[in-house]
Design a protein around this motif. Sequence first.
Motif, short mmCIF file in Angstrom:
data_model
loop_
_atom_site.label_atom_id
_atom_site.label_comp_id
_atom_site.label_asym_id
_atom_site.label_seq_id
_atom_site.Cartn_x
_atom_site.Cartn_y
_atom_site.Cartn_z
N ALA A 161 32.77 46.16 41.26
CA ALA A 161 32.55 47.34 42.15
C ALA A 161 30.94 48.19 41.77
CB ALA A 161 33.38 48.55 42.61
N GLU A 175 44.88 53.72 52.84
CA GLU A 175 44.47 52.27 53.88
C GLU A 175 45.66 51.86 53.59
OE1 GLU A 175 41.53 50.19 54.22
OE2 GLU A 175 40.05 52.27 54.11
N VAL A 212 36.21 51.59 42.24
CA VAL A 212 34.17 52.09 41.73
C VAL A 212 34.77 53.20 40.70
CG1 VAL A 212 32.88 53.84 42.84
CG2 VAL A 212 33.57 51.92 44.27
N SER A 249 40.84 53.00 41.83
CA SER A 249 39.90 53.18 42.57
C SER A 249 39.05 52.03 41.70
CB SER A 249 39.36 54.14 42.83
OG SER A 249 37.71 53.87 42.76
N ASN A 275 34.92 43.57 49.11
CA ASN A 275 35.37 45.58 49.81
C ASN A 275 35.57 46.13 48.35
OD1 ASN A 275 38.10 45.13 48.91
ND2 ASN A 275 38.92 44.21 50.83
N ARG A 314 33.60 48.18 46.93
CA ARG A 314 33.24 48.84 46.92
C ARG A 314 33.81 50.60 47.90
NH1 ARG A 314 28.25 45.51 45.63
NH2 ARG A 314 27.91 45.73 43.59
N ARG A 315 34.30 49.55 48.56
CA ARG A 315 34.65 50.45 49.22
C ARG A 315 36.21 50.61 50.15
NH1 ARG A 315 35.50 46.57 54.22
NH2 ARG A 315 34.57 44.77 53.16
N LEU A 316 36.74 50.07 48.92
CA LEU A 316 38.05 50.37 49.99
C LEU A 316 38.80 51.36 49.48
CD1 LEU A 316 40.39 47.97 50.16
CD2 LEU A 316 41.03 48.20 47.37
N GLN A 317 39.61 52.10 50.17
CA GLN A 317 40.24 53.60 49.91
C GLN A 317 41.59 53.63 49.83
OE1 GLN A 317 38.51 56.59 50.15
NE2 GLN A 317 36.43 54.87 49.79
#
Length: 341
Positions: free
Chosen positions: A43, A168, A329, A327, A160, A162-165
């Motif tokens: 990330a 979800e 990130v 996270s 994914n 850098r964009r995983l939340q």
Amino acid sequence: MNPSILYIRGRETPAPWWQRPFKALQTPPFLGQDGFFRGGLYAAFRVVEAPLEYLARNRRAVDRTYDWVVVNFKAGRPKQGLSVEELQPVRALERCGKALFINYARADVLPGDRVLDPFDIVFKRELLRDIDRYPVSLRNRAKLRTTMLACPLVHGTRGNARRLQMAEFGFRDVPRGYAADAFFSGADTHDLRRAAVARLREADFRFRGGLQFKPGRDGLDDRVRAAALSRRAYIRAVRGARVNPVLDGIGQFTFRHLELWCLCAFMLSSPSLREVQLPLDVAEGRDYVCFDDVDDMIDKVRYYAGHDTERERMARSGRRRFEEGYSFVRHGAYIRACLGV
């Protein structure tokens, strides 16, 4: 442009290709002992992975090309940590930074000074809060930074990271009903598990679960044995229990801790959780409860099974901390700060 990292990966035997999903062949998931740390690297950095032999053969080119070399402690001989001799290519690096990643399950186990000396920073999978307990030099204690293992319920990949939340994954609220007062299912990896499960089965509340045989351990008594559950059945059982004890595995912090926070389930953890630093902002009494011994565990199961408001408040708080803290990130930013880049 993000700084560049050469990650010397662990020498762990992967599953045969025919046992891996097609998508995983393209983008291997960030799971297991090093998954969360690797996710943070991807990330925040430009990452190339290679075995230890690559560094030994290309030391000068690596020194010119990368900002940092990060070495997995299990990159050496299979099922053993790096030897002092295997660290010679790391010692020879002159320009780039050098970091070590240690993914021992036990937070209290650390290699000695001769292994730590060549590195500028050392990331340890769950670090003891009291770093003075480590029998290494003050200089090497000052290098120590914490990380942790990966949550098995989160499928992070290079694509994914850098964009995983986390919203979800898992569940964001407590269940509407419960089928049991307490649930625990896991491998027979620790004597505490045998003692705790035996008492849970004898108790005057509804308990579901048991232990599965672990090679290398003595045979399991029928009083604590239970068949392994599928992933789906396991999640249903966790969500269906008012209280989910977490019992020491090989180490103080286990996959189950992360699973329970992900599933918005109430956690009653063994006291060893108090010993470790985590890269999550979680606190006892707010996001989970610890027991002191097996007797205290039984008393606290009874208490929290009967106090819905207090229990569910902590389950929701633990879930919020998981969403905020798990996270790649955020962990990548932490790694960059530790490396000073």
